[in-house]
Write a protein that holds these residues in place. Structure first.
Motif, short mmCIF file in Angstrom:
data_model
loop_
_atom_site.label_atom_id
_atom_site.label_comp_id
_atom_site.label_asym_id
_atom_site.label_seq_id
_atom_site.Cartn_x
_atom_site.Cartn_y
_atom_site.Cartn_z
N ALA A 187 -7.68 -29.32 30.75
CA ALA A 187 -7.13 -29.81 32.01
C ALA A 187 -7.29 -31.32 32.14
CB ALA A 187 -7.80 -29.10 33.18
N ALA A 188 -8.46 -31.85 31.79
CA ALA A 188 -8.69 -33.29 31.88
C ALA A 188 -7.75 -34.05 30.94
CB ALA A 188 -10.15 -33.61 31.56
N SER A 189 -7.51 -33.50 29.75
CA SER A 189 -6.59 -34.13 28.80
C SER A 189 -5.19 -34.22 29.39
CB SER A 189 -6.56 -33.34 27.48
OG SER A 189 -7.83 -33.32 26.87
N GLY A 190 -4.75 -33.13 30.00
CA GLY A 190 -3.41 -33.12 30.58
C GLY A 190 -3.28 -34.11 31.73
N ILE A 191 -4.30 -34.18 32.58
CA ILE A 191 -4.24 -35.06 33.75
C ILE A 191 -4.24 -36.53 33.34
CG2 ILE A 191 -5.56 -35.82 35.77
CD1 ILE A 191 -6.51 -32.88 36.03
N LEU A 192 -5.02 -36.87 32.31
CA LEU A 192 -5.13 -38.27 31.89
C LEU A 192 -4.12 -38.64 30.81
CD1 LEU A 192 -9.02 -38.65 31.83
CD2 LEU A 192 -7.42 -39.42 33.58
N GLY A 193 -3.34 -37.67 30.35
CA GLY A 193 -2.31 -37.97 29.36
C GLY A 193 -2.83 -38.17 27.96
N ALA A 194 -3.96 -37.56 27.63
CA ALA A 194 -4.55 -37.69 26.29
C ALA A 194 -4.02 -36.59 25.38
CB ALA A 194 -6.06 -37.61 26.37
N ASP A 195 -3.94 -36.90 24.10
CA ASP A 195 -3.52 -35.92 23.11
C ASP A 195 -4.65 -34.91 22.87
OD1 ASP A 195 -3.55 -35.24 19.90
OD2 ASP A 195 -1.53 -35.28 20.72
N VAL A 196 -4.36 -33.62 23.09
CA VAL A 196 -5.40 -32.59 23.00
C VAL A 196 -5.98 -32.52 21.59
CG1 VAL A 196 -5.90 -30.13 23.22
CG2 VAL A 196 -4.42 -31.25 24.90
N GLY A 197 -5.13 -32.63 20.58
CA GLY A 197 -5.63 -32.60 19.21
C GLY A 197 -6.62 -33.71 18.93
N LEU A 198 -6.34 -34.90 19.44
CA LEU A 198 -7.26 -36.02 19.25
C LEU A 198 -8.55 -35.81 20.05
CD1 LEU A 198 -7.48 -38.67 17.75
CD2 LEU A 198 -6.39 -39.82 19.68
N VAL A 199 -8.43 -35.20 21.22
CA VAL A 199 -9.63 -34.88 22.01
C VAL A 199 -10.53 -33.92 21.24
CG1 VAL A 199 -10.48 -33.76 24.11
CG2 VAL A 199 -8.54 -35.33 24.24
N VAL A 200 -9.94 -32.94 20.54
CA VAL A 200 -10.72 -32.02 19.72
C VAL A 200 -11.51 -32.79 18.66
CG1 VAL A 200 -10.63 -30.14 18.05
CG2 VAL A 200 -9.21 -30.04 20.11
N VAL A 201 -10.84 -33.72 17.99
CA VAL A 201 -11.49 -34.51 16.94
C VAL A 201 -12.64 -35.33 17.50
CG1 VAL A 201 -11.17 -36.36 15.25
CG2 VAL A 201 -9.41 -34.60 15.52
N ILE A 202 -12.40 -36.03 18.59
CA ILE A 202 -13.45 -36.87 19.20
C ILE A 202 -14.59 -35.99 19.73
CG2 ILE A 202 -13.97 -38.51 21.04
CD1 ILE A 202 -12.28 -39.65 18.77
N ALA A 203 -14.23 -34.87 20.35
CA ALA A 203 -15.25 -33.99 20.92
C ALA A 203 -16.17 -33.45 19.83
CB ALA A 203 -14.59 -32.84 21.67
N LEU A 204 -15.60 -33.05 18.70
CA LEU A 204 -16.43 -32.55 17.60
C LEU A 204 -17.24 -33.67 16.95
CD1 LEU A 204 -14.01 -29.98 15.92
CD2 LEU A 204 -16.03 -29.49 17.32
N LEU A 205 -16.63 -34.84 16.81
CA LEU A 205 -17.33 -35.98 16.22
C LEU A 205 -18.56 -36.35 17.05
CD1 LEU A 205 -17.17 -38.14 13.95
CD2 LEU A 205 -15.87 -39.56 15.55
N VAL A 206 -18.40 -36.29 18.36
CA VAL A 206 -19.51 -36.59 19.28
C VAL A 206 -20.39 -35.36 19.50
CG1 VAL A 206 -20.01 -37.11 21.70
CG2 VAL A 206 -18.31 -38.46 20.46
N GLY A 207 -19.75 -34.19 19.58
CA GLY A 207 -20.46 -32.98 19.99
C GLY A 207 -21.40 -32.41 18.95
N LEU A 208 -21.05 -32.50 17.68
CA LEU A 208 -21.90 -31.89 16.66
C LEU A 208 -23.27 -32.56 16.56
CD1 LEU A 208 -19.28 -31.02 13.89
CD2 LEU A 208 -20.46 -29.47 15.46
#
Length: 477
Positions: A187-208
């Motif tokens: 939902a946050a990706s859609g509201i801010l206009g971010a690419d969901v696929g790129l959010v997955v990459v950043i989230a895993l890079l930071v999250g792991l």
């Protein structure tokens, strides 16, 4: 959680106007006093959490000025909306977990994990398994399904349940908070206009690394500090059917992976419609979306578990065994479901007062860097109303005008801002968060211990993820 449910949460969160003409200062004091009274009732008076939450919710609504005509509907809608999400997930998840345990499937999985990782690394094995299992499944459902395996390992190896359960919970928290297809990041990706696929990459890079440092290592430290916690009998008595042969590892894995596959199918279908212009009325896509709704996926998996793990090994001669298993699984969790619903009721009351919106709007006007403002706004909303999904989506909505006004932001920067927002939304879980009660009660923890473990791990995950993603944001800016 489905996309439509996430949308309904966004709509709910948008109602940030105070219910009555109370000043912001009065509303803030009311919220603080309400939380304090609730903690006293539960921890000192020892009143049952369900009654404490309902009573304090009612009193808070009256004091905050919610109109009398809306009073009951506010309470029941908060309770009902939470149960609409949680009750089916917990119910089907508990049945699936109980069947896996009684059939010997939990023992098979535990043996496999321990043989691969070794007994000394059992907490790591469970945490890694939870990372994979928590990727597409809503936290509540995934945690309940994993519980029999965690219980089995804890009983076999001895020691405190928290040594095995808290690292698994940390993995689920990280995945649920940061990584699409969970509803908050999507939902946050859609509201801010971010690419969901790129959010997955950043989230895993930071999250792991965040998971390893805070969801696993810190969780072990906290688990040792709280001392011994016994394995509860919430999903029925320990042990399986002695006269029934254990299922194969492949069958157990099929039963547990089926909901993941179905949910992935729904995610792929939604992505095809949203990002690639596929026909939303395409029969195949419609079927994938229906079967991949989390409650439906768990229903199918639990029925399959009945057939493969109970009916098939006994060649159909089961009598009332399946009914008994369902009763054994559902009866002990009814109290947890009621407490969770009451937690949603309290969160809804705090939302209706408008206190979260008042704080967030003030922060939004403070001139902070976008990524820092989004993080702090999400924290304020999380503390005020409890739901991580609502906090993340509402914070993104408040931040959206400022983001839209800065055309220089790259997609990489937007993805970093999304991760920062949802990181703030997972912090400071407390008594208005339904997940606080669900996880704490399933682990047999009192309120104080839940604060010392679950709340601390979630907050540490949020701040660590934000620190890492801010560094990344500075590098790419």
């Amino acid at each position: 959680m489905t996309t439509s449910h996430a949308a309904s949460l966004v709509a709910l969160a948008a109602a940030t106007e105070p219910a009555a003409t109370r000043s912001p200062a009065f509303l803030m004091v009311t919220a603080v006093v309400a939380i304090a009274v609730l903690l006293v009732l539960i921890m000192k008076v020892k009143l049952h959490a369900f009654y404490s939450l309902v009573i304090v919710s009612l009193l808070t609504a009256v004091v905050a000025g919610i109109p009398t005509a809306d009073l009951v509907s506010t309470l029941t809608s908060g309770f009902g909306n939470t149960l609409a999400t949680v009750a089916l997930l917990v119910g089907f998840g508990a049945v699936l977990g109980r069947i896996v345990e009684v059939s010997g499937g939990a023992q098979v999985l535990a043996d496999t994990l321990l043989s691969r990782f070794g007994e000394k690394r059992a907490p790591l094995a469970l945490s890694v398994a939870s990372l994979f299992y928590g990727f597409p499944i809503f936290l509540d459902a995934a945690f309940v399904v994993m519980l029999p395996i965690i219980y089995t390992v804890a009983r076999r190896l001895g020691g405190s349940l928290m040594l095995y359960a808290l690292p698994a919970a940390g993995a689920f928290l990280m995945m649920h908070a940061l990584v699409p297809p969970h509803p908050g990041p999507v939902a946050a990706s859609g509201i801010l206009g971010a690419d969901v696929g790129l959010v997955v990459v950043i989230a895993l890079l930071v999250g792991l690394p965040t998971w390893y440092l805070m969801g696993y290592r810190l969780a072990l430290v906290l688990a040792r500090r709280v001392g011994f916690v016994a394995v509860p009998d919430l999903l029925g008595k320990a042990g399986g059917d002695e006269d029934q042969p254990r299922p194969s590892f492949g069958i157990v894995l099929l039963v547990l992976l089926l909901p993941l596959l179905l949910i992935f199918g729904a995610t792929a279908s939604n992505t095809a419609v949203t990002n690639y212009g596929a026909d939303e009325d395409n029969p195949l896509l419609v079927v994938l979306q229906v079967l991949g709704a989390t409650p439906v996926a768990l229903l199918i998996a639990s029925v399959l578990a009945m057939l493969l793990l109970v009916v098939r090994p006994n060649r159909g001669k089961v009598g009332s065994r399946v009914e008994e298993l369902v009763d054994d699984a559902v009866a002990p969790v009814c109290s947890i479901i009621l407490i969770t619903g009451a937690g949603g009721m309290f969160g809804r009351v705090l939302t209706e007062t408008g206190i979260g919106g008042v704080i967030a709007e003030g922060l939004n006007d403070a001139g902070l860097p976008l990524i820092l403002a989004g993080f702090i706004i999400a924290i304020a909303l999380r503390v005020a109303q409890g739901s991580a999904t609502v906090a993340g989506t509402t914070a993104a909505g408040l931040l959206a005008p400022a983001v839209a006004a800065d055309p220089s932001l790259s997609q990489l920067q937007l993805a970093c801002i999304v991760v920062a927002v949802v990181a703030g939304a997972i912090t400071f879980s407390h008594v208005n968060d339904s997940g606080f009660w669900l996880v704490g009660r399933f682990l047999g923890l009192d309120t104080a211990t839940t604060f010392k473990t679950w709340s601390v791990v979630g907050t540490a995950i949020g701040f660590t993820a934000f620190g890492l993603v801010w560094l990344l944001y500075l590098v790419v800016s």
